[in-house]
Scaffold this motif. Structure first.
Motif, PDB file in Angstrom:
ATOM      1  N   GLU A 154       0.824  -1.220   0.000  1.00  0.00           N
ATOM      2  CA  GLU A 154       0.000   0.000   0.000  1.00  0.00           C
ATOM      3  C   GLU A 154       0.857   1.269   0.000  1.00  0.00           C
ATOM      4  OE1 GLU A 154      -3.748  -1.847   2.574  1.00  0.00           O
ATOM      5  OE2 GLU A 154      -2.279  -0.540   3.520  1.00  0.00           O
ATOM      6  N   SER A 155       2.137   1.105   0.374  1.00  0.00           N
ATOM      7  CA  SER A 155       3.023   2.279   0.434  1.00  0.00           C
ATOM      8  C   SER A 155       3.783   2.492  -0.864  1.00  0.00           C
ATOM      9  CB  SER A 155       4.028   2.108   1.574  1.00  0.00           C
ATOM     10  OG  SER A 155       3.357   1.950   2.816  1.00  0.00           O
ATOM     11  N   LEU A 156       3.647   1.576  -1.814  1.00  0.00           N
ATOM     12  CA  LEU A 156       4.393   1.682  -3.074  1.00  0.00           C
ATOM     13  C   LEU A 156       4.094   2.998  -3.783  1.00  0.00           C
ATOM     14  CD1 LEU A 156       4.316  -1.904  -4.604  1.00  0.00           C
ATOM     15  CD2 LEU A 156       6.345  -0.565  -3.979  1.00  0.00           C
ATOM     16  N   ASN A 157       5.173   3.621  -4.298  1.00  0.00           N
ATOM     17  CA  ASN A 157       5.075   4.889  -5.021  1.00  0.00           C
ATOM     18  C   ASN A 157       4.661   6.046  -4.127  1.00  0.00           C
ATOM     19  OD1 ASN A 157       5.839   3.823  -7.558  1.00  0.00           O
ATOM     20  ND2 ASN A 157       3.828   2.840  -7.650  1.00  0.00           N
ATOM     21  N   LEU A 203      12.900   1.266  12.016  1.00  0.00           N
ATOM     22  CA  LEU A 203      11.496   1.695  11.918  1.00  0.00           C
ATOM     23  C   LEU A 203      11.232   2.231  10.522  1.00  0.00           C
ATOM     24  CD1 LEU A 203      11.351   3.847  15.210  1.00  0.00           C
ATOM     25  CD2 LEU A 203      10.427   1.538  14.928  1.00  0.00           C
ATOM     26  N   LEU A 204      10.024   2.067  10.072  1.00  0.00           N
ATOM     27  CA  LEU A 204       9.619   2.633   8.779  1.00  0.00           C
ATOM     28  C   LEU A 204       8.257   3.271   8.937  1.00  0.00           C
ATOM     29  CD1 LEU A 204      10.124   1.202   5.286  1.00  0.00           C
ATOM     30  CD2 LEU A 204       7.826   1.890   5.955  1.00  0.00           C
ATOM     31  N   SER A 205       8.157   4.527   8.513  1.00  0.00           N
ATOM     32  CA  SER A 205       6.864   5.221   8.577  1.00  0.00           C
ATOM     33  C   SER A 205       6.238   5.229   7.193  1.00  0.00           C
ATOM     34  CB  SER A 205       7.051   6.671   9.047  1.00  0.00           C
ATOM     35  OG  SER A 205       7.744   6.719  10.268  1.00  0.00           O
ATOM     36  N   PRO A 206       5.148   4.498   7.029  1.00  0.00           N
ATOM     37  CA  PRO A 206       4.442   4.541   5.748  1.00  0.00           C
ATOM     38  C   PRO A 206       3.744   5.896   5.591  1.00  0.00           C
ATOM     39  CG  PRO A 206       3.222   3.184   7.308  1.00  0.00           C
ATOM     40  CD  PRO A 206       4.483   3.639   8.000  1.00  0.00           C
ATOM     41  N   PRO A 207       3.262   6.208   4.399  1.00  0.00           N
ATOM     42  CA  PRO A 207       2.593   7.507   4.198  1.00  0.00           C
ATOM     43  C   PRO A 207       1.328   7.586   5.051  1.00  0.00           C
ATOM     44  CG  PRO A 207       2.257   6.072   2.315  1.00  0.00           C
ATOM     45  CD  PRO A 207       3.257   5.386   3.193  1.00  0.00           C
ATOM     46  N   PRO A 208       0.945   8.819   5.489  1.00  0.00           N
ATOM     47  CA  PRO A 208      -0.208   8.973   6.394  1.00  0.00           C
ATOM     48  C   PRO A 208      -1.497   8.341   5.864  1.00  0.00           C
ATOM     49  CG  PRO A 208       0.994  11.043   6.206  1.00  0.00           C
ATOM     50  CD  PRO A 208       1.584  10.101   5.185  1.00  0.00           C
ATOM     51  N   ASN A 209      -1.831   8.594   4.589  1.00  0.00           N
ATOM     52  CA  ASN A 209      -3.085   8.040   4.065  1.00  0.00           C
ATOM     53  C   ASN A 209      -2.780   7.059   2.951  1.00  0.00           C
ATOM     54  OD1 ASN A 209      -4.839   9.789   5.658  1.00  0.00           O
ATOM     55  ND2 ASN A 209      -3.861  11.398   4.427  1.00  0.00           N
ATOM     56  N   ARG A 210      -2.612   5.826   3.351  1.00  0.00           N
ATOM     57  CA  ARG A 210      -2.294   4.812   2.348  1.00  0.00           C
ATOM     58  C   ARG A 210      -3.544   4.525   1.531  1.00  0.00           C
ATOM     59  NH1 ARG A 210      -0.398   2.492   6.947  1.00  0.00           N
ATOM     60  NH2 ARG A 210      -1.841   0.749   6.909  1.00  0.00           N
TER      61      ARG A 210
END
Lengths: 76, 76, 76, 76, 76, 76, 76
Positions: free
Chosen positions: A11-14, A69-76
């Motif tokens: 879901e975090s791709l791109n 740690l990895l922070s994905p984008p706020p609104n996946r």
């Protein structure tokens, strides 16, 4: 990496992710690809370890075993 | 991660957990998912390493091999 | 190393890559070969850890588990 | 973890154990469960690293690869 | 160690290689044998960590997981 | 742990062994059991890191991957 | 440990070897046995880390993953 973790990565791709590495370093870039070892390919990466001194790093391969740690984008 | 450890994680889903990382860092957030490597996805995470300086981190993937201790919620 | 990471390495073959190692050392050279453990063979390698003191290292085998970050060439 | 080590853990279930972690930290609590990676679930845990400053930690999951020494209860 | 890395090692047999170890130590010697874990047998080895104080070490087995970088001979 | 190493451990059962751990700590006790990961159960253990300040530790499980050296009893 | 490395160890059996450990410690003793993890049993071992202060250690099991370098006897 299990299915459920893979899903969050997919879901975090791109999208822009923030990656915190062992030793305190932080890089931020667009997640272009990943694999089951958490190896990442990031595009347009910046080293944001020091907020007053951001450095452009371009495309980057991150070896998974250095990631804390990895922070994905706020609104996946 | 064996069945019995998995059970404790499963009971903690969607509840607040405190995670202590190698190097002394502590993060607290809602356990959204986990896998057999103890990789975690936390929501509404805060860095609580310094109690007088809590930082909002949002959603966070924690790579399992950095975890030392994890406190599940008091009443699972 | 999965297919997708392998693809980025394959596109970087015979091109200049920058490799950042654990402990802060940086080497730059032409990627001559790689394997699934991320072991690399670099040609015409330079140690660029100190920008004012670049050292020629020639051909170099890099053991994969020392790698933190790798910058592939800008236009693969 | 082999059968013989498992037996010592099994005999310690629901009893107080002292766990010494990498880096010098010590926690003490009731062994509620364990798995083959030596991951532990402890109840009513206390951080006893500093004998003059014991801290209540409640329920705790200890990731096995951080454990150096474990003291089972005196009379199993 | 994959075929391609093995090939570079095979071409270096009976030639002088420079091995850089974790912690900064460097040894140089004739590569007498190697295995798939990158364990090496070196002959006529010298510790060249300090260029003004080279020490003779004779035959040496190097455990592969201590290796960071290896320089094969210039003209294999 | 191979057959030959296992044999030395088996011959040391119920005898006093000295165990040197990563970080310099030393414990001495009666070897009660061991497994293939070199996890040990010691009885009547003493922390003998400081010869002028020996501490009683009782029964102890030592996680194998913390062991550097082990001295079996003089006459097995 | 592959066949070729095993051969060097086999030729060193019952001869004096010098073992250099992670952290700089050096022990020297008669190689009594070894296994595929490079776990060693040494007899009549001496700690030779400080040349002016050699300490007798007797029989010793060395856990293989602590080994950096091993010097087999000059004339195997």
């Amino acid at each position: 990496m299990s299915d459920i973790t893979t899903k969050v990565f997919r879901e975090s791709l791109n999208k822009i992710v923030l990656v915190q590495l062992k030793g305190g370093r932080k890089v931020r870039g667009k997640l272009s690809s990943f694999d089951q070892h958490m190896n990442l390919v990031l595009e347009d990466t910046e080293d944001v370890s020091e907020s007053e001194n951001v450095k452009k790093l371009g495309t980057l391969i991150v070896r998974g075993d250095n990631i804390v740690l990895l922070s994905p984008p706020p609104n996946r």
